[in-house]
Design a protein around this motif. Structure first.
Motif, mmCIF file in Angstrom:
data_model
loop_
_atom_site.group_PDB
_atom_site.id
_atom_site.type_symbol
_atom_site.label_atom_id
_atom_site.label_comp_id
_atom_site.label_asym_id
_atom_site.label_seq_id
_atom_site.Cartn_x
_atom_site.Cartn_y
_atom_site.Cartn_z
ATOM 1 N N ARG A 1 0.885 -1.225 -0.015
ATOM 2 C CA ARG A 1 0.054 0.137 0.129
ATOM 3 C C ARG A 1 0.761 1.201 -0.076
ATOM 4 N N ASP A 2 2.093 1.215 0.475
ATOM 5 C CA ASP A 2 2.961 2.331 0.460
ATOM 6 C C ASP A 2 3.551 2.487 -0.781
ATOM 7 N N PHE A 3 2.841 2.535 -1.791
ATOM 8 C CA PHE A 3 3.474 2.537 -2.838
ATOM 9 C C PHE A 3 4.454 3.349 -3.552
ATOM 10 N N GLY A 4 4.839 4.481 -2.709
ATOM 11 C CA GLY A 4 6.025 5.289 -3.092
ATOM 12 C C GLY A 4 7.192 4.817 -2.389
ATOM 13 N N GLU A 5 7.309 3.783 -1.798
ATOM 14 C CA GLU A 5 8.357 3.093 -0.980
ATOM 15 C C GLU A 5 9.006 1.900 -1.337
ATOM 16 N N VAL A 6 8.623 1.373 -2.734
ATOM 17 C CA VAL A 6 8.738 0.070 -2.940
ATOM 18 C C VAL A 6 10.169 -0.239 -2.656
ATOM 19 N N HIS A 7 11.302 0.910 -3.125
ATOM 20 C CA HIS A 7 12.683 0.526 -2.809
ATOM 21 C C HIS A 7 12.988 0.313 -1.474
ATOM 22 N N ASN A 8 12.305 0.689 -0.514
ATOM 23 C CA ASN A 8 12.749 0.502 0.924
ATOM 24 C C ASN A 8 12.175 -0.587 1.510
ATOM 25 N N ARG A 9 10.455 -0.716 1.141
ATOM 26 C CA ARG A 9 9.755 -1.411 1.886
ATOM 27 C C ARG A 9 9.516 -3.007 1.184
ATOM 28 N N LEU A 10 9.442 -2.881 -0.013
ATOM 29 C CA LEU A 10 8.846 -4.038 -0.811
ATOM 30 C C LEU A 10 10.097 -4.778 -1.454
ATOM 31 N N ALA A 11 10.861 -4.091 -2.120
ATOM 32 C CA ALA A 11 11.806 -4.776 -3.167
ATOM 33 C C ALA A 11 13.016 -4.109 -3.219
ATOM 34 N N PRO A 12 13.673 -4.038 -2.046
ATOM 35 C CA PRO A 12 15.077 -3.173 -1.981
ATOM 36 C C PRO A 12 15.972 -4.126 -2.839
ATOM 37 N N GLY A 13 16.887 -3.240 -3.287
ATOM 38 C CA GLY A 13 17.885 -3.953 -4.274
ATOM 39 C C GLY A 13 17.373 -4.079 -5.607
ATOM 40 N N PHE A 14 16.350 -4.658 -5.707
ATOM 41 C CA PHE A 14 15.521 -4.987 -7.106
ATOM 42 C C PHE A 14 15.158 -3.719 -7.767
ATOM 43 N N VAL A 15 14.425 -2.738 -6.843
ATOM 44 C CA VAL A 15 14.006 -1.415 -7.308
ATOM 45 C C VAL A 15 15.007 -0.568 -6.257
ATOM 46 N N THR A 16 15.560 0.182 -6.891
ATOM 47 C CA THR A 16 16.321 1.283 -6.242
ATOM 48 C C THR A 16 16.051 2.609 -5.881
ATOM 49 N N ASP A 17 14.943 2.949 -6.740
ATOM 50 C CA ASP A 17 14.045 4.438 -6.428
ATOM 51 C C ASP A 17 12.865 4.237 -6.709
ATOM 52 N N ASP B 1 -0.419 10.657 -9.743
ATOM 53 C CA ASP B 1 -1.047 9.459 -9.525
ATOM 54 C C ASP B 1 -0.137 8.640 -10.455
ATOM 55 N N VAL B 2 1.081 9.121 -10.852
ATOM 56 C CA VAL B 2 2.117 8.329 -11.473
ATOM 57 C C VAL B 2 3.239 7.967 -10.421
ATOM 58 N N ARG B 3 3.681 6.727 -10.322
ATOM 59 C CA ARG B 3 4.817 6.148 -9.625
ATOM 60 C C ARG B 3 6.066 6.006 -10.715
ATOM 61 N N ILE B 4 7.178 6.566 -10.365
ATOM 62 C CA ILE B 4 8.176 6.504 -11.346
ATOM 63 C C ILE B 4 9.218 5.554 -10.494
ATOM 64 N N VAL B 5 9.395 4.336 -11.198
ATOM 65 C CA VAL B 5 10.230 3.326 -10.636
ATOM 66 C C VAL B 5 11.633 3.047 -11.295
ATOM 67 N N THR B 6 12.590 2.967 -10.538
ATOM 68 C CA THR B 6 13.953 2.795 -11.140
ATOM 69 C C THR B 6 14.293 1.289 -10.672
ATOM 70 N N PHE B 7 14.489 0.660 -11.448
ATOM 71 C CA PHE B 7 15.163 -0.810 -11.265
ATOM 72 C C PHE B 7 16.604 -0.939 -11.101
ATOM 73 N N ALA B 8 16.985 -2.173 -10.539
ATOM 74 C CA ALA B 8 18.613 -2.094 -10.362
ATOM 75 C C ALA B 8 19.358 -2.244 -11.800
ATOM 76 N N SER B 9 18.530 -2.594 -12.718
ATOM 77 C CA SER B 9 19.084 -2.731 -14.058
ATOM 78 C C SER B 9 19.269 -1.279 -14.736
ATOM 79 N N GLY B 10 18.653 -0.342 -14.093
ATOM 80 C CA GLY B 10 18.724 0.979 -14.762
ATOM 81 C C GLY B 10 17.555 1.403 -15.446
ATOM 82 N N ILE B 11 16.434 0.458 -15.756
ATOM 83 C CA ILE B 11 15.231 0.711 -16.275
ATOM 84 C C ILE B 11 14.343 1.707 -15.600
ATOM 85 N N VAL B 12 13.867 2.712 -16.073
ATOM 86 C CA VAL B 12 12.951 3.329 -15.261
ATOM 87 C C VAL B 12 11.608 3.430 -16.030
#
Length: 138
Positions: free
Chosen positions: A22-38, A44-55
């Motif tokens: 539910r804390d959808f702005g904290e994926v990199h901290n609470r849900l998938a740290p390391g897989f998601v880096t930011d 209403d848009v979440r910007i997700v940066t993956f460890a691979s560099g894909i945004v």
């Protein structure tokens, strides 16, 4: 179109698993740290940066606290499939555990395999992260 359906048991209560999702702005901290880096949210848009560099830019379509389900669609960024819609849901399981369900529909079909690989990697990290959170309490 490819449909990717994954489920995993998590040794944590549905309430706590849902709180992390539910804390959808904290994926990199609470849900998938390391897989998601930011992760950050703009409207209403979440910007997700993956460890691979894909945004990717994900439109948050729905957050349903009653059914413990979030739905989102990729609407921009480095990965722009013709269609991408996903949902994550937390269901009650036995002995205070949770059943985590992640469903992703993507087109064209050629993106099915690489997206499935990302989902598989992500779900392993999510399980490891949330199981670790529960461990001190068990």
């Amino acid at each position: 179109m490819s449909s990717i359906h994954r489920e995993v048991l998590i040794d944590e209560s549905p309430e706590n698993v849902w709180a992390a999702i539910r804390d959808f702005g904290e994926v990199h901290n609470r849900l998938a740290p390391g897989f998601v880096t930011d992760t950050h949210v703009e409207g209403d848009v979440r910007i997700v940066t993956f460890a691979s560099g894909i945004v990717v830019h994900e439109l948050i379509v729905d957050v349903d606290d009653e059914s413990r389900r979030i739905a989102y669609a990729v609407v921009g960024g480095a990965l722009e499939p013709r269609h991408h819609h996903a949902s994550m849901q937390v269901l009650n399981d036995t002995e205070g555990r949770s059943r985590f369900v992640w469903i992703t529909d993507v087109a064209p079909d050629g993106l099915g395999e690489p997206i499935a690989e990302m989902v598989d990697q992500g779900i392993r990290v999510i399980k490891r992260t949330l199981d670790r959170e529960a461990a001190p309490n068990r």
